[in-house]
Design a protein around this motif. Sequence first.
Motif, PDB file in Angstrom:
ATOM      1  N   SER A  74     -32.533 -12.953  -8.129  1.00  0.00           N
ATOM      2  CA  SER A  74     -32.313 -13.689  -6.873  1.00  0.00           C
ATOM      3  C   SER A  74     -33.081 -13.060  -5.717  1.00  0.00           C
ATOM      4  N   GLU A  75     -33.213 -11.707  -5.737  1.00  0.00           N
ATOM      5  CA  GLU A  75     -33.965 -11.044  -4.677  1.00  0.00           C
ATOM      6  C   GLU A  75     -35.456 -11.373  -4.782  1.00  0.00           C
ATOM      7  N   ILE A  76     -35.956 -11.416  -6.018  1.00  0.00           N
ATOM      8  CA  ILE A  76     -37.366 -11.778  -6.205  1.00  0.00           C
ATOM      9  C   ILE A  76     -37.602 -13.199  -5.717  1.00  0.00           C
ATOM     10  N   GLU A  77     -36.683 -14.112  -6.063  1.00  0.00           N
ATOM     11  CA  GLU A  77     -36.825 -15.494  -5.597  1.00  0.00           C
ATOM     12  C   GLU A  77     -36.780 -15.554  -4.080  1.00  0.00           C
ATOM     13  N   SER A  78     -35.939 -14.718  -3.469  1.00  0.00           N
ATOM     14  CA  SER A  78     -35.863 -14.691  -2.007  1.00  0.00           C
ATOM     15  C   SER A  78     -37.181 -14.236  -1.405  1.00  0.00           C
ATOM     16  N   ILE A  79     -37.804 -13.227  -2.022  1.00  0.00           N
ATOM     17  CA  ILE A  79     -39.106 -12.751  -1.537  1.00  0.00           C
ATOM     18  C   ILE A  79     -40.151 -13.857  -1.679  1.00  0.00           C
ATOM     19  N   ILE A  80     -40.139 -14.524  -2.819  1.00  0.00           N
ATOM     20  CA  ILE A  80     -41.104 -15.610  -3.038  1.00  0.00           C
ATOM     21  C   ILE A  80     -40.879 -16.725  -2.029  1.00  0.00           C
ATOM     22  N   ASP A  81     -39.620 -16.996  -1.695  1.00  0.00           N
ATOM     23  CA  ASP A  81     -39.335 -17.996  -0.660  1.00  0.00           C
ATOM     24  C   ASP A  81     -39.966 -17.594   0.670  1.00  0.00           C
ATOM     25  N   ARG A  82     -39.857 -16.299   1.021  1.00  0.00           N
ATOM     26  CA  ARG A  82     -40.451 -15.834   2.280  1.00  0.00           C
ATOM     27  C   ARG A  82     -41.972 -15.949   2.227  1.00  0.00           C
ATOM     28  N   VAL A  83     -42.545 -15.642   1.056  1.00  0.00           N
ATOM     29  CA  VAL A  83     -43.991 -15.788   0.907  1.00  0.00           C
ATOM     30  C   VAL A  83     -44.382 -17.252   1.061  1.00  0.00           C
ATOM     31  N   THR A  84     -43.585 -18.142   0.488  1.00  0.00           N
ATOM     32  CA  THR A  84     -43.859 -19.573   0.616  1.00  0.00           C
ATOM     33  C   THR A  84     -43.788 -20.005   2.071  1.00  0.00           C
ATOM     34  N   ARG A  85     -42.799 -19.482   2.786  1.00  0.00           N
ATOM     35  CA  ARG A  85     -42.697 -19.817   4.211  1.00  0.00           C
ATOM     36  C   ARG A  85     -43.895 -19.269   4.980  1.00  0.00           C
ATOM     37  N   ARG A 115     -55.977 -14.940   6.738  1.00  0.00           N
ATOM     38  CA  ARG A 115     -55.437 -13.637   6.328  1.00  0.00           C
ATOM     39  C   ARG A 115     -54.022 -13.797   5.768  1.00  0.00           C
ATOM     40  N   VAL A 116     -53.210 -14.629   6.439  1.00  0.00           N
ATOM     41  CA  VAL A 116     -51.845 -14.863   5.951  1.00  0.00           C
ATOM     42  C   VAL A 116     -51.888 -15.534   4.581  1.00  0.00           C
ATOM     43  N   THR A 117     -52.778 -16.508   4.416  1.00  0.00           N
ATOM     44  CA  THR A 117     -52.900 -17.206   3.128  1.00  0.00           C
ATOM     45  C   THR A 117     -53.302 -16.238   2.027  1.00  0.00           C
ATOM     46  N   ARG A 118     -54.285 -15.373   2.315  1.00  0.00           N
ATOM     47  CA  ARG A 118     -54.717 -14.395   1.318  1.00  0.00           C
ATOM     48  C   ARG A 118     -53.591 -13.424   0.972  1.00  0.00           C
ATOM     49  N   ALA A 119     -52.888 -12.965   2.011  1.00  0.00           N
ATOM     50  CA  ALA A 119     -51.789 -12.028   1.779  1.00  0.00           C
ATOM     51  C   ALA A 119     -50.679 -12.678   0.953  1.00  0.00           C
ATOM     52  N   ALA A 120     -50.383 -13.950   1.269  1.00  0.00           N
ATOM     53  CA  ALA A 120     -49.353 -14.658   0.505  1.00  0.00           C
ATOM     54  C   ALA A 120     -49.783 -14.825  -0.945  1.00  0.00           C
ATOM     55  N   PHE A 121     -51.056 -15.183  -1.139  1.00  0.00           N
ATOM     56  CA  PHE A 121     -51.569 -15.354  -2.506  1.00  0.00           C
ATOM     57  C   PHE A 121     -51.490 -14.044  -3.280  1.00  0.00           C
ATOM     58  N   ASN A 122     -51.940 -12.947  -2.660  1.00  0.00           N
ATOM     59  CA  ASN A 122     -51.931 -11.654  -3.340  1.00  0.00           C
ATOM     60  C   ASN A 122     -50.511 -11.177  -3.618  1.00  0.00           C
ATOM     61  N   LEU A 169     -39.224 -25.752  -2.264  1.00  0.00           N
ATOM     62  CA  LEU A 169     -39.212 -25.626  -0.812  1.00  0.00           C
ATOM     63  C   LEU A 169     -40.433 -26.339  -0.259  1.00  0.00           C
ATOM     64  N   LEU A 170     -40.215 -27.397   0.521  1.00  0.00           N
ATOM     65  CA  LEU A 170     -41.302 -28.218   1.045  1.00  0.00           C
ATOM     66  C   LEU A 170     -41.849 -27.647   2.347  1.00  0.00           C
ATOM     67  N   GLY A 171     -42.966 -28.214   2.782  1.00  0.00           N
ATOM     68  CA  GLY A 171     -43.632 -27.719   3.982  1.00  0.00           C
ATOM     69  C   GLY A 171     -42.798 -27.828   5.238  1.00  0.00           C
ATOM     70  N   ASP A 172     -41.867 -28.799   5.283  1.00  0.00           N
ATOM     71  CA  ASP A 172     -41.024 -28.952   6.471  1.00  0.00           C
ATOM     72  C   ASP A 172     -39.760 -28.097   6.390  1.00  0.00           C
ATOM     73  N   GLY A 173     -39.683 -27.224   5.364  1.00  0.00           N
ATOM     74  CA  GLY A 173     -38.519 -26.354   5.219  1.00  0.00           C
ATOM     75  C   GLY A 173     -37.371 -26.968   4.442  1.00  0.00           C
ATOM     76  N   LYS A 174     -37.493 -28.252   4.053  1.00  0.00           N
ATOM     77  CA  LYS A 174     -36.444 -28.906   3.279  1.00  0.00           C
ATOM     78  C   LYS A 174     -36.686 -28.691   1.786  1.00  0.00           C
ATOM     79  N   LEU A 175     -35.660 -29.010   0.987  1.00  0.00           N
ATOM     80  CA  LEU A 175     -35.773 -28.881  -0.461  1.00  0.00           C
ATOM     81  C   LEU A 175     -36.084 -30.236  -1.077  1.00  0.00           C
ATOM     82  N   GLY A 176     -37.057 -30.249  -1.981  1.00  0.00           N
ATOM     83  CA  GLY A 176     -37.372 -31.448  -2.740  1.00  0.00           C
ATOM     84  C   GLY A 176     -36.854 -31.287  -4.161  1.00  0.00           C
TER      85      GLY A 176
END
Length: 650
Positions: free
Chosen positions: A235-246, A325-332, A624-631
């Motif tokens: 769940s913590e890993i998923e939370s981190i990935i959610d932050r990266v997605t945001r 830079r943010v996109t690259r950091a998120a990807f990495n 998690l969609l671009g507007d912050g809602k769940l699809g």
Amino acid sequence: MTHDGTLRALLAQEVARHRALIDAPDATPLSVRRSLHALRGSAALAGEHDLHLVLTQAGALLRAGDDAVLPTIRQLLGEVAQRLQSDLPALDTRWPRPPRALRASVRPADFSSTYARSVAPHLEQLTALATAAPEVARVEAPRCVHAIKGAAGAASDDVTSWYCHGLEEHLSKLGDTTWPVEDLSHHASLIRTLVDDPEQGLARLRRPTASVPPEGLPPSAPPARKSDDLRVPASEIESIIDRVTRADILAGELSSTATLAENAAARMRLDGVVLREALRQIGPPTPWGAPAQALQSIEHVATRMDTFARAAERGAREVRRGARRVTRAAFNTRRSLEPIRNAQLGPVFDSVVQQTETLAAQEGKSVRWTTAGANVRVDRGAADVLRVVLLQLARNAVAHGIEAPETRRAAGLPAAGSLALSAVTVGGSVRIRVEDDGRGIDLDAVRAQAHKRLQIPHSRVEDLTESELLSLLFLPGFTTRRDADPLAGRGIGLDMALSEVRRLGGSLTLCVAESGRGLRASLELPQLLGPTPVLWVSAGGSDFGFRASSIGRIRLLEDGDATVTLARCLGLSASNERFIVELLGPATDPIGVSVERIRDRENASVRLLPVVATRAGPYGGAVLLGDGKLGLVLNSAEVAARAVALASTV
């Protein structure tokens, strides 16, 4: 004499006979163990599960070389004999108070952390159900308890397994209007203590207030780890990935802002040009024309607009650079997290094998495992779910399929039953099978229960195919066993397993094993490794996703096409369908469903849904969609099955 009285009388005879053998001067620990093993079976047949548990513990202590338990065994059997002769239950106990002779569980040290992790999500769900609606808790709480009981039994946690078995009995007797959901958090707290600290948990059970654990008692701390390994909850890993997605979403918003700034700069430059052209047309200041000061003001504004345009362009470039830079950091970051997020099935298989062998030994059975595909990788969250599902399927094989050694020998079979566990990747999916060579499913017994429990007419029952009969085993409460015991018999296990597989966006089916003897359970689910290609479509006025790996052809809807609408499969109102999407269901041939629109296709991290959400419809995850809602992402196998059923009624 009542049926219970007859069983007690038979058990009393067995206790008297084996008590004489145990009290004999020439009795040895081995002969005592054999007598205890025989009495365990008799106690289970008589429905004396508490006695069965105490005898199991005593036998395990003798097997470990603890001969000091012999006086306790002799005293216990003396008390049991007296009670049975008086036509009383073997032990003077009543759940949740444990039997007096019950000891705290002693679990294998190398399995404690795995066991704690396997029950943690079910304890969290049980706690959360304390605030749920009674109709939801009534369905989900027994499943949580059953899953914990299975893990506890496999981990040799006798006391937790006993408590959960009693809690199942307690929950099954509650009426529709007497569901005290607030007590579920108390039960979860007590079970957590039993798992984390068996001695403290047993002490809590022996308190007079054990039936309702005291409120406000904080859960005991998890046992200290002896390994230096760092374990991060999924769940913590998923939370981190959610932050990266945001962060990725923020980068997109920054790029959009940069585009707006560039457009504004271009507009200001154009306006500056327009102003200067107006000045040229007006010409130089004259006594009869525009005042010189007004013309100078216009020139000043045009110059400032050029300056602002350059500043906006400069800011846009900086914002766009920051977005990149943010996109690259998120990807990495996402790429570096993938090895942590994914897991091989090998440890899951090892855990299932180890726990099942323990369960089989407790039942006096012997099993021989073969495994294949341990290197297949799945999402770590899926691995935790699969551990529970595969253990449940293996438990069913031991409880319902694999016969006792003497029965197998009499039939000309090896004394040890065969169990096989395999995994293979097929495209973007994982196919897992659990197979045994036991007695299989008594289809006549299934037909009888279908008529008795489901009120299906005899004529219709006789027409049901083997596949249709086996699918009935997934219905809540459906079982062919007359009595429940701590291992099986409540009709909850397969229902729970199917619900968990649906959470993963997969399917679960049963069939006769290829050898013609035994049963095979087949799971098919998305591999869920990293971002998954998702196709978004519109149906019933809303957008839904399908994993691209489950999609075949997509074409325009033509006149004469007879298809089931996706909206109808979801219980929504259909309108203006224009496209047909072909679904590739593992248990069905490809089938097309019509949709209103084809939206975007994107790579997205699909999150698991709570079991309650998967029961609301054929949903297999969320994004998690671009507007912050769940699809919502649909379970294509479930949608395909619904489409087939609806098409047959047209």
